[in-house]
Design an enzyme around this catalytic site. Structure first.
Site, PDB file in Angstrom:
ATOM      1  CG  HIS A   1      -3.027  -1.344  -6.846  1.00 50.58           C
ATOM      2  ND1 HIS A   1      -3.500  -0.682  -5.753  1.00 50.58           N
ATOM      3  CD2 HIS A   1      -2.826  -2.626  -6.437  1.00 50.58           C
ATOM      4  CE1 HIS A   1      -3.600  -1.505  -4.723  1.00 50.58           C
ATOM      5  NE2 HIS A   1      -3.191  -2.708  -5.120  1.00 50.58           N
TER       6      HIS A   1
ATOM      7  CD  GLU B   1      -3.178   2.694  -5.563  1.00 53.59           C
ATOM      8  OE1 GLU B   1      -2.205   2.245  -4.954  1.00 53.59           O
ATOM      9  OE2 GLU B   1      -4.127   2.002  -5.939  1.00 53.59           O
TER      10      GLU B   1
ATOM     11  NE  ARG C   1      -4.190  -1.605   0.083  1.00 50.80           N
ATOM     12  CZ  ARG C   1      -4.211  -2.715  -0.684  1.00 50.80           C
ATOM     13  NH1 ARG C   1      -3.195  -3.000  -1.478  1.00 50.80           N
ATOM     14  NH2 ARG C   1      -5.257  -3.508  -0.673  1.00 50.80           N
TER      15      ARG C   1
HETATM   16  C1  DGY Z   1      -4.741  -6.563  -2.668  1.00 52.89           C
HETATM   17  O1  DGY Z   1      -5.504  -7.447  -3.080  1.00 52.89           O
HETATM   18  O2  DGY Z   1      -4.892  -6.036  -1.567  1.00 52.89           O
HETATM   19  C2  DGY Z   1      -3.547  -6.162  -3.473  1.00 52.89           C
HETATM   20  O3  DGY Z   1      -3.374  -4.797  -3.453  1.00 52.89           O
HETATM   21  C3  DGY Z   1      -3.546  -6.743  -4.847  1.00 52.89           C
HETATM   22  O4  DGY Z   1      -2.693  -6.085  -5.709  1.00 52.89           O
END
Ligand code: DGY
Length: 317
Positions: free
Chosen positions: A283, A265, A236
């Site tokens: 992402h 984001e 993240r």
């Molecule tokens: C999630 O599923 O939390 C991830 O960010 C996948 O990329």
């Protein structure tokens, strides 16, 4: 029973739910729902399949009058106030395991892209600037004998480290608990955050976003990195102080960084676009056909279980 899916996901989810006579409504526009629209659609449903970009805060959850489950189509669930959901008797589930390999693959792909200037090389060829083999063109670093440090040694961190170890790296890990499996597989050493940052050639982030991990990589922590270090983030964006990292990259205080995730984001800090020593992805950690289809299946199975009075498969609250 009525279930809302906030965006089109692989058909397997809708098929599974309809087989159980659940009325499924899929949001048809291929864009993130505004909060107002999200609220309108989830007010009177029994279950929701949500994306990591849908914010289920108190305001939304408080008005979900009959919802029993929010099945997040992601392993991370920082987009949902899980404690408040629990207070409201709403079960929250995620999609662990099924996206581990896809995300670990991407962490290694970003590592190699950063280490060997792969994107810059591609751009050079596309832009007609390839003038033939050259002794000093786009020199990078090899992974063999480098130290690959992972922040977070859960499923994805472990899978990324095992892959990196196959390239000949030594593994350090920062984690709350000892990971015997990882140690057995890679001879990994559990170390403190500062030790890992000081000694790693590659730092790959695999922690969940929580109040504790928000800006864990602050300017102070980033200053511990080697000048040759590469940072990879497939977890993240908010775990890293992005502004500080950009300053470090600008000043060439670290070698490069591979981003799959960003602090705000989908808004990008435009300074990132000016940097040559970054690789920027949108992402796509779990974006493999295999993972996405299994994620859809797991999210739907969680809904079916809960709506038929059984325990969910992968509860997080
Ligand atoms: C999630 O599923 O939390 C991830 O960010 C996948 O990329």
């Amino acid at each position: 029973m009525k279930v809302f899916i906030t965006r089109k996901i692989p058909d397997v989810a809708v098929e599974l739910l309809r087989k159980k006579n659940i009325n499924v409504i899929v949001y048809q526009k291929d864009k993130q729902l505004a909060q107002r629209e999200l609220l309108k659609n989830v007010k009177d449903v029994d279950g929701v399949i949500s994306l990591l970009s849908d914010k289920f805060d108190r305001t939304i959850i408080a008005q979900m009058k009959q919802c029993r489950i929010i099945a997040n189509y992601a392993v991370g669930f920082n987009n949902i106030d899980i404690d408040f959901a629990k207070q409201k008797n709403i079960i929250v589930t995620n999609t662990p395991d099924v996206l581990t390999d896809a995300t670990a693959d991407l962490a290694v792909a970003l590592t190699l892209s950063c280490a060997r200037n792969i994107i810059e090389g591609e751009n050079l060829v596309r832009n007609g600037k390839f003038k033939g083999w050259s002794p000093e063109l786009l020199l990078g670093v090899e992974l063999k004998d480098k130290i690959f440090g992972i922040l977070g040694a859960g499923r994805i961190g472990t899978a990324a480290a095992i892959r990196a170890h196959a390239f000949g790296t030594k593994i350090l890990y920062f984690s709350n608990s000892k990971n015997n499996y990882l140690e057995l597989k890679t001879d990994a050493k559990k170390v403190s955050l500062d030790f890992l940052l000081k000694h790693s050639d590659i730092v790959s982030i695999h922690l969940p976003l929580t109040p504790k991990t928000f800006h864990l990589l602050s300017s102070d922590k980033l200053s511990l990195l080697k000048e040759t270090a590469i940072i990879i983030n497939t977890a993240r964006g908010e775990i890293v102080d992005e502004k500080a990292l950009i300053e470090f990259l600008k000043a060439k205080k670290i070698f490069s960084a591979g981003f799959d995730v960003y602090e705000n984001e989908p808004h990008l800090n435009l300074e990132l676009l000016k940097l040559k020593n970054v690789v920027l992805l949108p992402h796509i950690g779990s974006a493999s056909f295999e993972a996405r289809s299994k994620m859809a299946e797991l999210a739907a199975k969680n809904i079916v279980s809960v709506l038929s009075g059984k325990a969910p498969l992968t509860r997080v609250n």
